[in-house]
Scaffold this motif. Structure first.
Motif, PDB file in Angstrom:
ATOM      1  N   ASN A  90       0.785  -1.120  -0.055  1.00 30.32           N
ATOM      2  CA  ASN A  90      -0.004   0.099   0.098  1.00 30.32           C
ATOM      3  C   ASN A  90       0.753   1.324  -0.135  1.00 30.32           C
ATOM      4  N   ARG A  91       1.917   1.212   0.414  1.00 28.63           N
ATOM      5  CA  ARG A  91       2.836   2.298   0.463  1.00 28.63           C
ATOM      6  C   ARG A  91       3.500   2.502  -0.973  1.00 28.63           C
ATOM      7  N   ARG A  92       3.484   1.830  -1.799  1.00 32.12           N
ATOM      8  CA  ARG A  92       3.992   1.806  -3.216  1.00 32.12           C
ATOM      9  C   ARG A  92       3.018   2.703  -3.998  1.00 32.12           C
ATOM     10  N   HIS A  93       3.923   3.592  -5.149  1.00 32.29           N
ATOM     11  CA  HIS A  93       2.743   4.299  -5.719  1.00 32.29           C
ATOM     12  C   HIS A  93       1.395   3.883  -6.342  1.00 32.29           C
ATOM     13  N   PRO A  94       0.603   4.362  -6.491  1.00 29.26           N
ATOM     14  CA  PRO A  94      -0.785   3.892  -7.002  1.00 29.26           C
ATOM     15  C   PRO A  94      -0.841   3.515  -8.394  1.00 29.26           C
ATOM     16  N   GLN A  95       0.049   3.627  -9.315  1.00 24.01           N
ATOM     17  CA  GLN A  95       0.157   3.218 -10.393  1.00 24.01           C
ATOM     18  C   GLN A  95       0.889   1.826 -10.666  1.00 24.01           C
ATOM     19  N   LEU A  96       1.353   1.402  -9.477  1.00 23.80           N
ATOM     20  CA  LEU A  96       2.235   0.096  -9.718  1.00 23.80           C
ATOM     21  C   LEU A  96       1.516  -1.009 -10.380  1.00 23.80           C
ATOM     22  N   THR A  97       2.169  -1.584 -11.159  1.00 24.29           N
ATOM     23  CA  THR A  97       1.457  -2.803 -11.947  1.00 24.29           C
ATOM     24  C   THR A  97       2.663  -3.888 -11.871  1.00 24.29           C
ATOM     25  N   LEU A  98       2.395  -4.942 -11.505  1.00 23.80           N
ATOM     26  CA  LEU A  98       3.358  -6.236 -11.614  1.00 23.80           C
ATOM     27  C   LEU A  98       3.699  -6.259 -12.933  1.00 23.80           C
TER      28      LEU A  98
ATOM     29  N   ARG B 287      14.885  18.780  -5.579  1.00 23.18           N
ATOM     30  CA  ARG B 287      14.384  17.382  -4.750  1.00 23.18           C
ATOM     31  C   ARG B 287      14.850  16.251  -5.140  1.00 23.18           C
ATOM     32  N   ILE B 288      15.113  15.441  -4.072  1.00 23.11           N
ATOM     33  CA  ILE B 288      15.833  13.988  -4.512  1.00 23.11           C
ATOM     34  C   ILE B 288      14.662  12.995  -3.849  1.00 23.11           C
ATOM     35  N   VAL B 289      14.131  12.227  -4.394  1.00 27.30           N
ATOM     36  CA  VAL B 289      13.404  11.054  -3.839  1.00 27.30           C
ATOM     37  C   VAL B 289      13.764   9.808  -4.518  1.00 27.30           C
ATOM     38  N   HIS B 290      13.479   8.722  -3.502  1.00 24.78           N
ATOM     39  CA  HIS B 290      13.866   7.433  -4.116  1.00 24.78           C
ATOM     40  C   HIS B 290      12.686   6.880  -4.972  1.00 24.78           C
ATOM     41  N   ALA B 291      12.950   6.075  -5.801  1.00 19.71           N
ATOM     42  CA  ALA B 291      11.917   5.469  -6.907  1.00 19.71           C
ATOM     43  C   ALA B 291      10.421   4.715  -5.943  1.00 19.71           C
ATOM     44  N   ALA B 292      10.824   4.485  -4.477  1.00 19.79           N
ATOM     45  CA  ALA B 292       9.861   4.045  -3.772  1.00 19.79           C
ATOM     46  C   ALA B 292       8.816   5.122  -3.411  1.00 19.79           C
TER      47      ALA B 292
ATOM     48  N   VAL C 153      17.798   8.280 -12.158  1.00 21.56           N
ATOM     49  CA  VAL C 153      19.226   7.772 -11.921  1.00 21.56           C
ATOM     50  C   VAL C 153      19.160   6.274 -11.952  1.00 21.56           C
ATOM     51  N   GLY C 154      19.437   5.334 -12.756  1.00 20.01           N
ATOM     52  CA  GLY C 154      19.590   3.867 -12.841  1.00 20.01           C
ATOM     53  C   GLY C 154      18.305   3.277 -13.683  1.00 20.01           C
ATOM     54  N   GLY C 155      18.841   2.390 -14.598  1.00 18.27           N
ATOM     55  CA  GLY C 155      18.069   1.905 -15.793  1.00 18.27           C
ATOM     56  C   GLY C 155      17.730   0.340 -15.232  1.00 18.27           C
ATOM     57  N   GLY C 156      17.480   0.208 -13.856  1.00 12.87           N
ATOM     58  CA  GLY C 156      17.073  -1.268 -13.624  1.00 12.87           C
ATOM     59  C   GLY C 156      15.375  -1.177 -13.674  1.00 12.87           C
ATOM     60  N   ASN C 157      15.006  -2.306 -12.728  1.00 14.83           N
ATOM     61  CA  ASN C 157      13.606  -2.408 -12.768  1.00 14.83           C
ATOM     62  C   ASN C 157      12.937  -1.280 -12.038  1.00 14.83           C
ATOM     63  N   SER C 158      13.354  -0.444 -11.225  1.00 16.86           N
ATOM     64  CA  SER C 158      12.772   0.420 -10.379  1.00 16.86           C
ATOM     65  C   SER C 158      12.687   1.661 -11.410  1.00 16.86           C
ATOM     66  N   GLY C 159      13.878   1.716 -12.261  1.00 18.07           N
ATOM     67  CA  GLY C 159      14.017   3.008 -12.982  1.00 18.07           C
ATOM     68  C   GLY C 159      12.942   2.787 -14.140  1.00 18.07           C
ATOM     69  N   PHE C 160      12.807   1.829 -14.927  1.00 19.65           N
ATOM     70  CA  PHE C 160      12.057   1.670 -16.091  1.00 19.65           C
ATOM     71  C   PHE C 160      10.539   1.601 -15.451  1.00 19.65           C
ATOM     72  N   ASP C 161      10.238   1.459 -14.348  1.00 17.31           N
ATOM     73  CA  ASP C 161       8.903   1.429 -14.036  1.00 17.31           C
ATOM     74  C   ASP C 161       8.647   2.878 -13.816  1.00 17.31           C
TER      75      ASP C 161
ATOM     76  N   VAL D 162      11.490  -4.141 -17.534  1.00 16.04           N
ATOM     77  CA  VAL D 162      10.526  -4.268 -18.521  1.00 16.04           C
ATOM     78  C   VAL D 162      10.127  -2.781 -18.761  1.00 16.04           C
ATOM     79  N   ASP D 163      10.122  -3.098 -20.179  1.00 15.13           N
ATOM     80  CA  ASP D 163       9.761  -1.519 -20.845  1.00 15.13           C
ATOM     81  C   ASP D 163       8.165  -1.711 -21.173  1.00 15.13           C
ATOM     82  N   ASP D 164       7.438  -0.583 -20.717  1.00 17.56           N
ATOM     83  CA  ASP D 164       6.023  -0.464 -21.205  1.00 17.56           C
ATOM     84  C   ASP D 164       5.858   1.117 -21.538  1.00 17.56           C
ATOM     85  N   GLY D 165       6.628   1.520 -22.620  1.00 14.61           N
ATOM     86  CA  GLY D 165       6.300   2.914 -23.045  1.00 14.61           C
ATOM     87  C   GLY D 165       7.722   3.636 -22.865  1.00 14.61           C
ATOM     88  N   ALA D 166       8.371   3.335 -22.132  1.00 16.14           N
ATOM     89  CA  ALA D 166       9.803   4.244 -21.851  1.00 16.14           C
ATOM     90  C   ALA D 166      10.620   4.454 -23.159  1.00 16.14           C
TER      91      ALA D 166
END
Length: 381
Positions: free
Chosen positions: A47-55, A151-156, A172-180, A268-272
Motif C-alpha cells: 500500500n506504500r507503493r505508488h498507486p500506478q504500480l503494476t506487476l 528535490r531528491i526522492v527514491h523510486a519507492a 538515475v538507474g535503468g533497472g527495474n525501478s528506473g524503468f517502472d 520491463v519496458d511499457d512505453g519508456a
C-alpha cells in the motif's frame, strides 16, 4: 520478558506474499507456525507503493498457492489487486498472525532461537525470515548531494505520476525501478526527462506484437542461464533495435546471469523506450556529483533537474537478524546453502529474498515448500 512462555515449532517473520506462502507450506506439512508482522495489517508494504504500480510478472504466475485473481483482473495485476489478493488469502486460511510485533534480533545458543521483539522475547525451534527484498530504499552517497537545491526522492517515493507534469526530472538507474518510473512518466506531459545509465540494462518489452512476453518465463527458467542471456539479448534487439543509437551504453547480454548471481531483476519496458526514441526522454552518462544548481555527469555535462529520482533498488534489513548468528558474509549477503533459502545456521531459512525469471510468487513458493519439507523432516527425527 517472555512474549510467549512456550517454545514454538516455527516462527515466520513477515506476513507479505513470502510469509503467507511459508505459512501455507508449513501447514501442508502439519506444522502451524506463528507469524510475526510489524505492520497493522497484511499488505501494508504494498500500500506504500505508488498507486500506478503494476506487476511486471503475468497474472498466471503471480498468485498465492491455490488462489487466483477475480475475473476481470488484468494480465499484469495492479497494486490494489495484489493487496486484495494477499488479504483474501490471509482471511481464508486464518493463520496465527500477530500484528504490530517488530522483530529486533535473533540469537541462538544450544537450544531454540530467541526472537527479540519490542514486545518481549519468543522462542522457536526453527525460524523463517520472510521480510522481503524491498525493505530499505537505497540512495548512493553522491558527492555534494547535501548541497542540491532541488528535490531528491527514491523510486519507492515516486507517488502520483501526474504530480510530475511540467517538471524536469532526472532518473538515475535503468533497472527495474528506473524503468517502472520511466514507463509512467512517458504518459505524462513533463518537462525534460533524462535517464542516467552506468551500464546498459537487461530489458524486455511487456508485450511484443500484442503477446505478453512474460508468459514465456516458465520455459525460460528451465533453460541454461547462458542460453537465456542470449535469448533475452535477441528479444531486446528484435523489440527495440540498436539501443546504442539512442545513447545506451553497449549491451553485455548477461541479464539472466546478473539475475542469478547478483539478484538484479530484468527491467520491463511499457512505453519508456518509445519515449526515448521520440526524444521525450534523453539517455545521459552516469552521475558523479551534485551541486547547488544541478547535477554533474561523467562527461562533464551539467543538468539542472527540478527532481532527481534515485532508482537504485533496495537493500534488505537482514543484518540485525542474521548478523549475530554469523549468517551474513563480509559483503552483507546471507550465507546460503544452495539456491532455496537454507542459511548456514541450521533451522534458519529465508523465503522471498531472491528474484527469478518467473516471479517472486513462484520463487517464494519453491523456497517455502523446500523449507517446510526440511523442517518437518527435522522435527520427525
Amino acid at each position: 520478558m517472555s512474549l510467549d512462555p512456550i517454545v514454538r515449532d516455527v516462527v515466520v517473520i513477515g506476513s507479505g506474499l513470502a510469509g503467507l506462502t511459508a505459512a501455507h507450506a508449513l501447514r501442508g506439512q502439519g506444522i502451524e507456525p506463528l507469524v510475526l508482522e510489524r505492520e497493522g495489517e497484511v499488505g501494508t508494504s504494498w500500500n506504500r507503493r505508488h498507486p500506478q504500480l503494476t506487476l511486471n510478472t503475468h497474472r498466471s504466475v503471480s498468485s498465492l498457492p491455490g488462489s487466483a485473481y477475480p475475473a476481470g483482473t488484468g494480465a499484469f495485476p495492479k497494486r490494489d489487486a495484489v493487496i486484495a489478493h494477499l488479504q483474501a488469502f490471509a482471511d481464508r486460511h486464518r493463520f496465527e498472525i500477530r500484528h504490530g510485533v517488530e522483530v529486533l534480533s535473533l540469537a541462538r545458543t544450544d537450544g531454540p532461537f530467541a526472537i527479540a521483539t519490542k514486545a518481549g522475547t519468543l522462542h522457536a525451534r526453527a525460524v523463517i525470515v520472510a521480510t522481503g527484498r524491498d525493505a530499505l530504499p537505497s540512495i548512493p552517497p553522491w558527492k555534494g548531494i547535501e548541497t542540491f537545491g532541488g528535490r531528491i526522492v527514491h523510486a519507492a517515493e515516486f507517488g502520483e505520476a501526474r504530480a510530475y507534469a511540467g517538471r524536469s526530472v532526472l532518473v538515475v538507474g535503468g533497472g527495474n525501478s528506473g524503468f517502472d518510473v520511466l514507463n509512467h512518466l512517458s504518459r505524462v506531459e513533463t518537462g525534460p526527462v533524462w535517464l542516467s545509465l552506468r551500464r546498459s540494462p537487461g530489458l524486455l518489452p511487456k508485450r511484443l506484437g500484442g503477446f505478453a512476453v512474460h508468459r514465456l518465463s516458465p520455459l525460460m527458467a528451465a533453460l541454461p542461464t547462458r542460453l537465456v542471456d542470449r535469448l533475452v539479448g535477441w528479444t531486446q534487439r528484435i523489440a527495440f533495435g540498436d539501443l546504442a543509437r539512442h545513447g545506451f551504453p553497449p549491451g553485455r547480454h548477461d541479464a539472466a546471469t546478473r539475475l542469478a548471481e547478483d539478484h538484479v531483476a530484468i527491467a520491463v519496458d511499457d512505453g519508456a523506450v518509445a519515449a526515448i526514441k521520440r526524444g521525450r526522454i534523453s539517455v545521459v552518462p552516469p552521475v558523479v556529483a551534485f551541486e547547488a544548481a544541478g547535477v554533474i555527469l561523467a562527461d562533464g555535462t551539467r543538468l539542472e533537474p527540478e527532481i532527481v529520482i534515485a532508482a537504485f533498488g533496495y537493500a534488505s534489513a537482514l543484518a540485525p537478524l542474521l548478523g549475530p548468528l554469523g549468517a551474513i558474509d563480509e559483503a552483507g549477503r546471507p550465507r546460503l546453502r544452495g539456491r532455496l533459502g537454507e542459511t548456514s545456521v541450521p533451522g534458519l531459512w529465508l523465503v522471498g529474498m531472491r528474484p527469478s525469471l518467473t516471479s517472486y510468487f513462484r520463487q517464494a513458493r519453491r523456497e517455502a515448500e523446500h523449507a517446510a519439507r526440511s523442517i518437518a523432516r527435522t522435527m520427525r527425527v
